[in-house]
Motif scaffolding. Sequence first.
Motif, short mmCIF file in Angstrom:
data_model
loop_
_atom_site.label_atom_id
_atom_site.label_comp_id
_atom_site.label_asym_id
_atom_site.label_seq_id
_atom_site.Cartn_x
_atom_site.Cartn_y
_atom_site.Cartn_z
N SER A 95 16.48 34.11 5.43
CA SER A 95 15.54 33.51 4.48
C SER A 95 16.12 32.22 3.91
CB SER A 95 15.30 34.50 3.33
OG SER A 95 14.64 33.86 2.25
N SER A 96 15.25 31.29 3.62
CA SER A 96 15.68 30.01 3.04
C SER A 96 15.80 30.07 1.52
CB SER A 96 14.66 28.92 3.40
OG SER A 96 13.42 29.17 2.73
N GLY A 97 15.43 31.17 0.90
CA GLY A 97 15.33 31.24 -0.55
C GLY A 97 16.57 30.84 -1.31
N GLU A 98 17.71 31.40 -0.94
CA GLU A 98 18.95 31.10 -1.66
C GLU A 98 19.35 29.63 -1.47
OE1 GLU A 98 23.29 33.02 -1.43
OE2 GLU A 98 21.68 34.43 -1.89
N ILE A 99 19.14 29.12 -0.26
CA ILE A 99 19.46 27.73 0.02
C ILE A 99 18.53 26.80 -0.76
CG2 ILE A 99 19.53 25.96 1.84
CD1 ILE A 99 20.21 28.43 3.75
N ASP A 100 17.24 27.10 -0.74
CA ASP A 100 16.27 26.29 -1.48
C ASP A 100 16.62 26.27 -2.98
OD1 ASP A 100 14.80 25.79 0.84
OD2 ASP A 100 13.40 27.43 0.48
N ALA A 101 16.92 27.44 -3.55
CA ALA A 101 17.27 27.51 -4.97
C ALA A 101 18.54 26.72 -5.26
CB ALA A 101 17.42 28.97 -5.40
N SER A 102 19.48 26.74 -4.33
CA SER A 102 20.73 25.99 -4.52
C SER A 102 20.50 24.49 -4.49
CB SER A 102 21.74 26.38 -3.44
OG SER A 102 22.10 27.74 -3.57
N ILE A 103 19.63 24.03 -3.60
CA ILE A 103 19.31 22.60 -3.57
C ILE A 103 18.63 22.19 -4.87
CG2 ILE A 103 17.91 20.82 -2.42
CD1 ILE A 103 18.30 22.50 0.20
N VAL A 104 17.69 22.99 -5.34
CA VAL A 104 16.99 22.71 -6.60
C VAL A 104 17.99 22.63 -7.75
CG1 VAL A 104 15.39 23.71 -8.30
CG2 VAL A 104 14.76 23.64 -5.86
N THR A 105 18.92 23.58 -7.79
CA THR A 105 19.93 23.61 -8.85
C THR A 105 20.80 22.35 -8.80
OG1 THR A 105 19.95 26.03 -8.75
CG2 THR A 105 21.80 24.96 -9.88
N THR A 106 21.19 21.95 -7.61
CA THR A 106 22.02 20.75 -7.46
C THR A 106 21.28 19.52 -7.95
OG1 THR A 106 23.19 21.72 -5.59
CG2 THR A 106 23.29 19.32 -5.81
N TYR A 107 20.02 19.37 -7.58
CA TYR A 107 19.23 18.23 -8.05
C TYR A 107 19.17 18.19 -9.57
CZ TYR A 107 17.22 16.21 -3.75
OH TYR A 107 17.00 15.54 -2.58
N MET A 108 18.94 19.35 -10.19
CA MET A 108 18.84 19.39 -11.66
C MET A 108 20.19 19.10 -12.31
SD MET A 108 16.02 22.32 -12.56
CE MET A 108 17.14 23.66 -12.29
N MET A 109 21.26 19.62 -11.73
CA MET A 109 22.60 19.41 -12.26
C MET A 109 22.95 17.91 -12.26
SD MET A 109 26.07 21.18 -10.79
CE MET A 109 25.91 20.36 -9.20
N LEU A 110 22.63 17.22 -11.17
CA LEU A 110 22.93 15.79 -11.08
C LEU A 110 22.00 14.96 -11.97
CD1 LEU A 110 23.72 15.55 -7.26
CD2 LEU A 110 25.34 15.61 -9.18
#
Length: 177
Positions: A95-110
């Motif tokens: 599933s892409s779910g964990e990867i998708d959530a991680s990308i979203v988190t990285t964008y928000m963090m930056l």
Amino acid sequence: MVKVMNYRDIIADRYSVRKFRDEKLSKEVMDKIVEAGHLAPTACNLQPQRILVIDGDETLARLKECTRCHFDAPTAMLVCYDKSECWTRKYDGKSSGEIDASIVTTYMMLAAWDLGVGSTWVMHFNPQAMREKMALPDSLEPVALLVMGYAADDAKPYSGHYEFKDIKDTVFYNRFK
């Protein structure tokens, strides 16, 4: 005043902030951070991410029951994914779910850093407690907790923050053996 940075400066200067001022983020600032997550790429653009903004006294108290790594931040964002809305790789069912959530988190963090907001990505939380305390439906899988706020005047990076392995030990060009 927020220092305007280019992307290279942001990724080079950002560190995990673990000590915050007792100052709430404005709705305008939070909206800009969430918008960055909204713009993040996800597999097949299915956008399974679900972001729970935690900034009220009651929800922050519940958060503290799920992790010791809250650092008394005045705001947090719990990034989850909806298991029913993820892309699945046909070869092995990944599933892409964990990867998708991680990308979203990285964008928000930056984006937060660019806005003068410090954050720390926390994975050390009890997912079952988080589901219960935040009343998450079974379809949502919590992945990352982004605690954030304005860094305290004496906040500083972890002592090993600027230590890196030699790049030749982590990047390989056309080497398949």
